[in-house]
Design an enzyme around this catalytic site. Structure first.
Site, PDB file in Angstrom:
ATOM      1  N   HIS A   1      26.597  72.982   2.227  1.00  0.00           N
ATOM      2  CA  HIS A   1      27.415  72.682   1.044  1.00  0.00           C
ATOM      3  C   HIS A   1      26.759  71.653   0.124  1.00  0.00           C
ATOM      4  CE1 HIS A   1      31.875  72.607  -0.407  1.00  0.00           C
ATOM      5  NE2 HIS A   1      31.028  72.588  -1.408  1.00  0.00           N
TER       6      HIS A   1
ATOM      7  N   TYR B   1      37.647  72.212   1.439  1.00  0.00           N
ATOM      8  CA  TYR B   1      38.776  72.567   0.575  1.00  0.00           C
ATOM      9  C   TYR B   1      40.093  72.459   1.348  1.00  0.00           C
ATOM     10  CZ  TYR B   1      34.958  74.777  -2.087  1.00  0.00           C
ATOM     11  OH  TYR B   1      33.783  75.049  -2.758  1.00  0.00           O
TER      12      TYR B   1
ATOM     13  N   GLY C   1      33.036  86.738  -7.731  1.00  0.00           N
ATOM     14  CA  GLY C   1      33.768  86.367  -6.533  1.00  0.00           C
ATOM     15  C   GLY C   1      35.016  85.590  -6.895  1.00  0.00           C
TER      16      GLY C   1
ATOM     17  N   SER D   1      41.456  81.069 -10.040  1.00  0.00           N
ATOM     18  CA  SER D   1      42.728  81.032 -10.754  1.00  0.00           C
ATOM     19  C   SER D   1      43.828  81.337  -9.755  1.00  0.00           C
ATOM     20  CB  SER D   1      42.747  82.054 -11.893  1.00  0.00           C
ATOM     21  OG  SER D   1      44.017  82.065 -12.528  1.00  0.00           O
TER      22      SER D   1
ATOM     23  N   LEU E   1      34.003  78.400 -15.458  1.00  0.00           N
ATOM     24  CA  LEU E   1      34.907  78.210 -16.591  1.00  0.00           C
ATOM     25  C   LEU E   1      35.082  76.729 -16.932  1.00  0.00           C
ATOM     26  CD1 LEU E   1      37.645  80.828 -15.627  1.00  0.00           C
ATOM     27  CD2 LEU E   1      35.541  81.180 -16.933  1.00  0.00           C
TER      28      LEU E   1
ATOM     29  N   GLY F   1      37.059  82.026  -6.241  1.00  0.00           N
ATOM     30  CA  GLY F   1      36.956  80.672  -5.749  1.00  0.00           C
ATOM     31  C   GLY F   1      38.271  80.181  -5.165  1.00  0.00           C
TER      32      GLY F   1
ATOM     33  N   ASP G   1      35.004  82.985  -1.806  1.00  0.00           N
ATOM     34  CA  ASP G   1      34.241  81.770  -1.522  1.00  0.00           C
ATOM     35  C   ASP G   1      35.152  80.690  -0.951  1.00  0.00           C
ATOM     36  OD1 ASP G   1      31.613  80.194  -2.051  1.00  0.00           O
ATOM     37  OD2 ASP G   1      33.207  78.907  -2.836  1.00  0.00           O
TER      38      ASP G   1
ATOM     39  N   ASN H   1      39.719  88.191 -15.048  1.00  0.00           N
ATOM     40  CA  ASN H   1      38.425  87.586 -14.723  1.00  0.00           C
ATOM     41  C   ASN H   1      37.478  88.513 -13.975  1.00  0.00           C
ATOM     42  OD1 ASN H   1      39.275  85.256 -15.963  1.00  0.00           O
ATOM     43  ND2 ASN H   1      39.677  84.127 -14.071  1.00  0.00           N
TER      44      ASN H   1
ATOM     45  N   LYS I   1      31.026  77.261   4.211  1.00  0.00           N
ATOM     46  CA  LYS I   1      29.960  76.258   4.091  1.00  0.00           C
ATOM     47  C   LYS I   1      30.000  75.214   5.206  1.00  0.00           C
ATOM     48  CE  LYS I   1      30.615  76.810  -0.884  1.00  0.00           C
ATOM     49  NZ  LYS I   1      32.000  77.323  -0.897  1.00  0.00           N
TER      50      LYS I   1
END
Length: 324
Positions: free
Chosen positions: A113, A51, A19, A269, A213, A21, A46, A278, A80
């Site tokens: 969350h 955020y 997925g 990223s 990562l 991010g 996601d 990725n 979430k």
């Protein structure tokens, strides 16, 4: 439960095992990055209200779907319940806000969350006391919140519900009421969460790795604040050596390690080239020896980066999930 590229969920829905991010991205960065991700083939996105970029994500999704509403079915969107919404009477309100900000008619996966909670302060996802500590809600009833989240499915506006940042005991407690559709937790080379992953797998719960990562941005910020050193996973000698052997990037090696453990991953990223790299993981595999070498690098709890220490006082919450 999983093939190489996706988990099969209740009802036959497919959750892609790679997925995209969206944490720690500004609105402008995110819109461009999501556009690149969708072009590269990502369909699992996601998100989370904390955020503070769900509206930007919504704009990017709207642009991609365009005049063809059937494209929405290709997507698997996750968001979430924020810690400030961890009360049964606030679940619907928080869900509706995310649905509105994302500009969608339904959500594919809705997660709790965190098991801990902040006080609910409209417009402030991270309410603080004058001394900088968090305004913690110590009265959280995790099971009551889970039951309220489960009820969201009755409306048809959310297809699956799950949890994030739970420990083994909390996961078992939740599952005694109803099995979550997934467990999203920090998993990477130095924090492999082997016991938790094994428990979830035994219970038939797919595991999704965030920060696969190593979340260098967060690690650098915490290092500057605490003085603790967090290794750059992309520069570890073993990872570099294996990457060179396969003519792959270090990130691809780390993500491939997660996939071969049976885990999904949501790398983040904003670089178009790395975004493409990725998700390009299906045409190579690590050997048993390479998997064993990487798996032996686990540091357990000492390898955790996102321990929520940036939320001062949260470790006093009765549902704080990590060892104190």
């Amino acid at each position: 439960m999983a093939n190489e590229e996706y988990f099969v969920l209740e009802g036959g829905d497919r959750m892609p095992r790679i997925g995209f991010g969206t944490w720690q991205a500004t609105d402008e960065e995110l819109e461009k990055a999501v556009e690149s991700a969708l072009e590269a083939g990502y369909r699992h996105i996601d998100a989370a209200p904390v955020y503070e970029n769900e509206k930007a994500l919504g704009r990017a999704l709207k642009k991609w779907i365009g005049a063809n509403p059937s494209r929405r079915k290709e997507l698997f969107i996750v968001t979430k319940l924020p810690p400030g919404g961890n009360r049964p009477d606030l679940v619907q309100e928080c869900f509706d806000a995310s649905l509105r900000d994302l500009g969608l008619e339904y959500i594919d996966m809705y997660l709790i969350h965190t098991p801990f909670a902040f006080e609910h302060v409209p417009g402030d996802f991270h309410p603080k006391n004058p001394d900088g500590s968090m305004r913690v809600d110590h009265t959280t009833d995790l099971i009551a919140v889970w039951k309220a989240v489960l009820k969201l499915k009755e409306s048809g506006k959310v297809r699956h519900v799950g949890v994030s940042n739970l420990n083994e005991e909390q996961l078992k407690r939740i599952t005694s009421v109803a099995k979550p559709a997934c467990l999203q937790v920090e998993v990477h080379l130095l924090c492999q969460q082997k016991e938790l992953v094994a428990t979830a797998t035994k219970l038939g719960i797919p595991v999704v790795a965030y920060s696969p990562l190593g979340s260098k941005g967060l690690a650098d910020a915490l290092s500057a604040k605490t003085g603790r050193e967090y290794p750059d996973l992309l520069q570890l000698p073993a990872v570099l050596r294996i990457a060179e052997r396969h003519a792959r990037t270090p990130a691809q090696v780390l993500l491939r390690h997660a996939l071969q453990r049976g885990i999904a991953a949501i790398p983040k990223s904003t670089n178009p080239q790395r975004i493409k790299q990725n998700i390009s993981l299906w045409d190579f595999a690590l050997t048993e020896e390479e998997m064993a070498e990487l798996s032996a690098m686990d540091r357990g709890e000492d390898g955790r980066i996102c321990d929520f220490s940036f939320f001062i006082g949260i470790d006093k919450h009765p549902e704080f999930p990590f060892k104190k």
